[in-house]
Scaffold this active site. Structure first.
Site, PDB file in Angstrom:
ATOM      1  N   ASP A 329       9.532   1.040  -8.031  1.00 58.06           N
ATOM      2  CA  ASP A 329       8.153   0.968  -7.562  1.00 58.06           C
ATOM      3  C   ASP A 329       7.252   1.640  -8.602  1.00 58.06           C
ATOM      4  O   ASP A 329       7.730   2.268  -9.560  1.00 58.06           O
ATOM      5  CB  ASP A 329       8.035   1.624  -6.179  1.00 58.06           C
ATOM      6  CG  ASP A 329       6.856   1.086  -5.392  1.00 58.06           C
ATOM      7  OD1 ASP A 329       6.894   1.116  -4.148  1.00 58.06           O
ATOM      8  OD2 ASP A 329       5.889   0.606  -6.020  1.00 58.06           O
ATOM      9  N   GLU A 526      -0.834   2.006   2.298  1.00 58.95           N
ATOM     10  CA  GLU A 526       0.121   3.047   1.915  1.00 58.95           C
ATOM     11  C   GLU A 526      -0.215   4.409   2.520  1.00 58.95           C
ATOM     12  O   GLU A 526      -0.668   4.481   3.670  1.00 58.95           O
ATOM     13  CB  GLU A 526       0.239   3.093   0.383  1.00 58.95           C
ATOM     14  CG  GLU A 526       0.668   1.738  -0.200  1.00 58.95           C
ATOM     15  CD  GLU A 526       1.066   1.796  -1.653  1.00 58.95           C
ATOM     16  OE1 GLU A 526       0.676   0.906  -2.406  1.00 58.95           O
ATOM     17  OE2 GLU A 526       1.793   2.722  -2.033  1.00 58.95           O
TER      18      GLU A 526
HETATM   19  C1  GLC Z   1       2.780   0.082  -4.649  1.00 59.74           C
HETATM   20  C2  GLC Z   1       3.691  -0.223  -3.502  1.00 59.74           C
HETATM   21  C3  GLC Z   1       4.522  -1.454  -3.700  1.00 59.74           C
HETATM   22  C4  GLC Z   1       3.784  -2.455  -4.553  1.00 59.74           C
HETATM   23  C5  GLC Z   1       3.604  -1.856  -5.930  1.00 59.74           C
HETATM   24  C6  GLC Z   1       2.809  -2.781  -6.867  1.00 59.74           C
HETATM   25  O1  GLC Z   1       2.751   1.462  -4.898  1.00 59.74           O
HETATM   26  O2  GLC Z   1       4.536   0.829  -3.035  1.00 59.74           O
HETATM   27  O3  GLC Z   1       4.840  -1.959  -2.405  1.00 59.74           O
HETATM   28  O4  GLC Z   1       4.502  -3.673  -4.626  1.00 59.74           O
HETATM   29  O5  GLC Z   1       2.969  -0.590  -5.890  1.00 59.74           O
HETATM   30  O6  GLC Z   1       1.503  -2.926  -6.405  1.00 59.74           O
END
Ligand code: GLC
Length: 679
Positions: A329, A526
């Site tokens: 991530d 988030e």
């Molecule tokens: C974010 C998320 C993830 C996402 C990634 C790219 O922090 O946790 O779900 O796909 O970054 O945007």
């Protein structure tokens, strides 16, 4: 079984109708099979088979690559921080545009996205590698291609969970893949297959349900729809998906985003792994590791998922047999003890293959080369990671595809719109919690007062991950293909019969036949959406915050109760529609409403809400409610999910309809504790 056999016999004898047989056949789309229990991590076989020609090409490519070229292939950089020329020079394997990255501009048309995608593609096809390796371009298409200005946005997964309809979800997946192709994108970081146990989590709405069987049923469907896979193959025609976040992201203590999951190993397998089993069976080729941690078990080390060799390699790759790639991530490796955002032997050795290092990708490449040269990461691990990435690119057909703008569907702006499908999904996702005296459906000749901050707000309808990341600064102009609930109501009953007052001030509800209140949660994403205070927000807990650290809507958004207090008790029925990313404690709001509908975050098609609230022009019921709660509904401000004691107010699976009405007693309205929820 007997009934079906009998019906079939009668049908054969011409004595029963197909409808009767169909009625007897459990609908395979909405019948949710039970989630099996496993003794260990189950071996999973997907439809994509090893192709000897592909494997031979992979071996040839890997053998012919330098260490720097291999590590470049393991790197995903963000478009804003890596030019196409840099991508070429450093053999970058993948590009992403995260939630707040619009390389062609926030409101760029598909042509703008295609120009960017072509530039990275051309760069990857002009390296000095003897065989060019095409680049992957990934975005978060959480509920449609929300990166693309002008795209139809579908209900968020929580609303799709209320439909339990795998066929509908598969159609939405296919429509989303078409929307991505319009913009030249071939990889989406979806589905989120979290089993959400505490709805204080700011990502509750990205999940389908708290019920593992529902998560299993729908995440497989979305994967099939996105990938275009329906049977054994060596490649897939759709877009690459990423089942996320592996694993247990929805089960952290207090629902803290990126927090600690205290589940036992058996719970981890039987609860949190169900979506991975199902999506791997459906053909998923990429899995995104979770920021969160697992406490571990005696003999099984815990810690951050990104550093867990037991979970990423032993469980996922060896026991379950996953032969695609694991992606990290966003800068997640920086959270591992002893790691920085560019240097992390632990994550590489644990089994992460492709590294999402959006800004610091260049130093990541240098540091990783150094780690190998110093012997901290074996070359065999690098070769395995690159092999997996190349295998997925071959299965995605990338080596045969032309540049993004020349692919089927590229630039076809009509494919961005999926209004009938989205409107159907909205109708199917709404859950009717209360309808006293059959107030709903309203007649079309009614004089309606519309109130509430959500009535004329596409940003509130769409929720987080809509054009932007947090989507808190959006306006209706951001969604030109959208229709607000207010506009849809005006269309249904005639603008002359509709009065709108957001705060319900200066209007007399008694002068109307009905009041429609559209209230709820503004967008979030988030950790910014966590109910329990999360230090990740980098903000001190504001004074009085604790009282808002519960699920009580009236404490979190008092403006909604204020509006309801101005219009209720006037002898006119109040119909409340709640726009929300999660279940909430709504006793006060329910008591002030004759009818109460949960619309989740329905996306751009507000018309789907009006379709259910009003009779058709002939006065008949045009559409009935089908949605059923994908989560239990809180009986108190701190009944935060499936781990909370006591009976919920409305159980998982609850939902009224015109055909099956129900009574809701007056509720106790006990306010949540001023000190917040203690657990
Ligand atoms: C974010 C998320 C993830 C996402 C990634 C790219 O922090 O946790 O779900 O796909 O970054 O945007």
């Amino acid at each position: 079984m007997l009934r079906r056999t009998l019906l079939r016999t009668l049908l054969a004898a011409g004595l029963a109708s197909r409808a009767a047989v169909a009625q007897a056949e459990p609908d395979r789309c909405t019948t949710v099979p039970p989630a099996p229990s496993y003794r260990d991590w189950p071996r999973v076989t997907g439809p994509l088979q090893r192709d000897p020609a592909q494997e031979a090409l992979i071996a040839k490519l890997v053998t012919g690559m330098t260490l720097a070229q291999k590590v470049g292939q393991m790197t995903q950089a963000e478009a804003a921080h890596c030019t196409p020329e840099e991508a070429r020079r450093f053999y970058v394997g993948s590009i992403l545009s995260g939630g707040n990255d619009w390389p062609a501009g926030r409101t760029a048309p598909p042509a703008g996205w295609l120009k960017v995608a072509d530039a990275y593609w051309d760069a990857s096809m002009s390296t000095d590698l003897p065989i060019h390796v095409p680049i992957l371009y990934g975005v978060d298409a959480v509920h449609g291609n929300q990166k693309q200005f002008g795209a139809t946005l579908f209900p968020h997964p929580i609303g799709l969970g209320a439909t339990r309809d795998a066929c509908l979800v598969e159609r939405i997946g296919a429509a989303t893949a078409r929307q991505l192709r319009v913009s030249g994108l071939d990889y989406t970081f979806a589905p989120t297959v979290a089993v959400v146990e505490d709805v204080r989590w700011g990502r509750t709405y990205e999940g389908f349900s708290s019920e593992p069987a529902v998560v299993r049923h729908l995440s497989a469907a979305l994967t099939r729809g996105l990938m275009g896979l329906s049977g054994p193959a060596t490649s897939f025609p759709g877009v690459l998906t990423s089942s996320k976040h592996f694993l247990g992201d929805g089960g952290t203590d207090r629902g803290l985003d990126q927090g600690v999951n205290s589940a036992s190993l058996q719970q981890l397998i039987d609860q949190h792994a169900q979506g991975y089993v199902a999506t791997l069976e459906a053909g998923a080729q990429s899995v995104m590791a979770s920021y969160s941690s697992w406490v571990g078990e005696p003999g099984l080390p815990g810690g951050k998922l990104h550093g867990s060799r037991y979970l990423l390699t032993t469980a996922l790759k060896e026991k379950m047999g996953f032969d695609g790639f694991v992606i990290s991530d966003y800068d997640a490796i920086a959270q591992l003890p002893g790691c920085t955002v560019t240097r992390c032997a632990q994550a590489i050795n644990a089994g992460v293959d492709l590294f999402m290092v959006p800004k610091h990708w260049r130093m990541f490449i240098a540091d990783t080369v150094d780690l190998v040269e110093k012997g901290e990461v074996p070359m065999s691990r690098i070769d395995d990671a690159v092999t997996r990435i190349l295998r997925v690119k071959l299965r995605a057909g990338l080596f045969q595809l032309p540049r993004p703008s020349q692919r089927a569907g590229a630039g076809d702006e009509a494919a961005l719109l999926a209004r009938p499908l989205a409107r159907e999904a909205v109708r199917r996702s709404l859950v009717l919690l209360k309808n006293e005296g059959g107030v709903l459906p309203l007649r079309r000749g009614a004089k309606v007062l519309v109130v509430g901050k959500g009535a004329d707000s596409l940003p509130m309808q769409c929720g987080g991950w809509s054009l932007g990341w947090q989507s808190t600064d959006g306006t209706n102009a951001d969604f030109p293909a959208g229709q607000t609930v207010l506009t849809a109501v005006r269309e249904a009953v005639g603008p002359e019969r509709v009065t709108f007052s957001e705060a319900a001030q200066g209007v007399d509800a008694a002068a109307f036949d009905a009041v429609l209140a559209v209230i709820g949660e503004p967008p979030y994403a988030e950790f910014m959406g966590d109910v329990a205070w999360n230090p990740l927000t980098r903000r001190p807990p504001p004074s009085g915050q604790a009282a808002r650290e519960t699920l009580e809507l009236a404490a979190r958004h008092p403006e909604d109760l204020a509006a309801l207090d101005r219009v209720s008790g006037k002898g006119v029925p109040v119909v409340t529609v709640l726009l929300t990313g999660r279940p909430l404690y709504t006793d006060r709001e329910l008591n002030r409403s004759a009818a109460f509908v949960v619309a989740w975050w329905p996306g751009t098609e507000g018309g789907g809400v009006a379709d259910l609230l009003f009779r058709d022009a002939a006065g008949a019921v045009a559409h009935d409610f089908q949605g059923r709660l994908p989560f239990p509904w809180p009986r108190s401000a701190c009944q935060v999910g499936t781990r909370s004691p006591g009976e919920p107010l409305f159980p998982l699976g609850y939902g009224l309809s015109y055909a099956k009405p129900g009574k809701v007693a007056a509720l106790h309205e006990t306010p949540g504790p001023a000190s917040g929820c203690t657990d």
